[in-house]
Scaffold this active site. Structure first.
Site, PDB file in Angstrom:
ATOM      1  N   CYS A  94      43.719  40.838  39.869  1.00  0.00           N
ATOM      2  CA  CYS A  94      44.188  40.211  41.104  1.00  0.00           C
ATOM      3  C   CYS A  94      44.559  38.733  40.957  1.00  0.00           C
ATOM      4  CB  CYS A  94      43.150  40.433  42.207  1.00  0.00           C
ATOM      5  SG  CYS A  94      43.875  40.309  43.846  1.00  0.00           S
ATOM      6  N   ARG A 128      48.644  40.720  54.462  1.00  0.00           N
ATOM      7  CA  ARG A 128      47.862  41.103  53.291  1.00  0.00           C
ATOM      8  C   ARG A 128      47.951  42.610  53.071  1.00  0.00           C
ATOM      9  NH1 ARG A 128      45.010  37.069  51.496  1.00  0.00           N
ATOM     10  NH2 ARG A 128      43.936  38.369  49.999  1.00  0.00           N
ATOM     11  N   HIS A 195      40.490  46.034  42.246  1.00  0.00           N
ATOM     12  CA  HIS A 195      39.102  45.569  42.228  1.00  0.00           C
ATOM     13  C   HIS A 195      38.216  46.800  42.341  1.00  0.00           C
ATOM     14  CE1 HIS A 195      39.887  41.304  43.099  1.00  0.00           C
ATOM     15  NE2 HIS A 195      40.810  41.706  43.923  1.00  0.00           N
TER      16      HIS A 195
HETATM   17  N1  GLN Z   1      44.745  34.967  46.462  1.00  0.00           N
HETATM   18  C1  GLN Z   1      45.505  36.044  45.948  1.00  0.00           C
HETATM   19  C2  GLN Z   1      46.262  36.828  46.998  1.00  0.00           C
HETATM   20  O1  GLN Z   1      45.856  36.885  48.138  1.00  0.00           O
HETATM   21  C3  GLN Z   1      44.588  36.973  45.142  1.00  0.00           C
HETATM   22  C4  GLN Z   1      43.518  37.612  45.960  1.00  0.00           C
HETATM   23  C5  GLN Z   1      42.522  38.382  45.164  1.00  0.00           C
HETATM   24  O2  GLN Z   1      42.201  38.063  44.009  1.00  0.00           O
HETATM   25  N2  GLN Z   1      41.932  39.377  45.808  1.00  0.00           N
HETATM   26  O3  GLN Z   1      47.266  37.413  46.694  1.00  0.00           O
END
Ligand code: GLN
Length: 254
Positions: A94, A128, A195
């Protein structure tokens, strides 16, 4: 017994969803084959000596944490690229994955440099991408395997033409929610949004990484075959996660 040397980049900053659990899986699976995993934290200001590590690992983080390490990572870029050119393997999850590309344009407009290990760039979008995800990979020709995990990112990752994705999305969003691709693979380097942590429910990928780290350690091109493990529980964890992704993967939030 072989000692496999892991360089864990920024464990204090990049560790959301207990990405550190991936290291625990590598440690146990190495030990069950009689090998030892030696994990060295590599933080801000620490030097990287190419050849000293067999595997680099970098976890995920929010934009804020990424900003705190991006400049330092850029200073390590030349050494990391040299290490990988000499055969060190890497896994980036990520936020760490985004920083292995050319750069990440964050949600609040911050431009973070990447280290150019993977042929891609990332730009944060408005919404998101959150949910369970299932992808199909073929890291070795003819060997199709699935990876199940959980994604939560605003970043949309765009692979350069000709770049090799880690897999095809069966459920969930993946790199950008549109291309049908998830993650990126370049030789022994793997980047992914998954993840979970990733490795407890996808034991085959842990073994792939261990085998390639061992190949670096032993100085061979070919990754050695690792002795198979029972993996009943790991298989169940994978099934539960895969079923969840198939039934409810991929919703926009926020
Ligand atoms: N900050 C990054 C995004 O939102 C990665 C987030 C994460 O590692 N879960 O894309």
């Amino acid at each position: 017994m072989t000692t496999i040397r892991v360089g864990h980049l920024y464990p204090d900053y990049l560790n959301i969803y207990a990405d550190r659990g991936n290291i625990a899986v590598l440690t146990r699976r190495a030990a069950w084959r009689g090998h030892e995993l030696e994990v060295t934290p590599l933080g801000v200001g620490d030097a990287i000596a190419p050849g000293e590590h067999d595997l680099y690992y970098v976890g995920g983080g929010q934009d804020r944490e990424q900003l705190l390490v991006a400049g330092d990572l850029a200073r390590k870029a030349a050494a990391l690229r040299e290490a990988v050119a000499r055969g060190t393997a890497a896994l980036a999850v990520c936020g760490g994955y985004q920083l292995l590309g050319r750069g990440y344009h964050g949600f609040h407009g911050e431009d973070m440099p990447g280290i150019g290990l993977l042929p891609l760039h990332t730009v944060a979008g408005e919404r998101r991408m959150i949910g369970d995800v299932l992808i199909q990979c073929e890291l070795e020709p003819g060997e199709k395997r699935t990876l199940a995990g959980f994604e939560n990112h605003a970043g949309r990752t765009h692979l350069d033409p000709g770049a090799e994705p880690l897999g095809r999305v069966l459920a969930g969003f993946g790199n950008d929610g549109e291309s049908g691709f998830e993650g990126c693979r370049a030789g022994r380097v793997i980047g992914t949004y998954l993840h979970g942590p990733l490795l407890p429910r996808n034991a085959w990928l842990a073994d792939w990484l261990l085998a390639h780290a061992l190949a670096h350690r032993l100085g061979t091109d070919e990754a050695p075959q690792l002795e198979p493990l029972p993996d009943d529980l790991e298989g169940k964890a994978h099934q539960v996660s895969a079923a969840r992704a198939r039934s409810r993967g991929g919703r926009f939030a926020g």
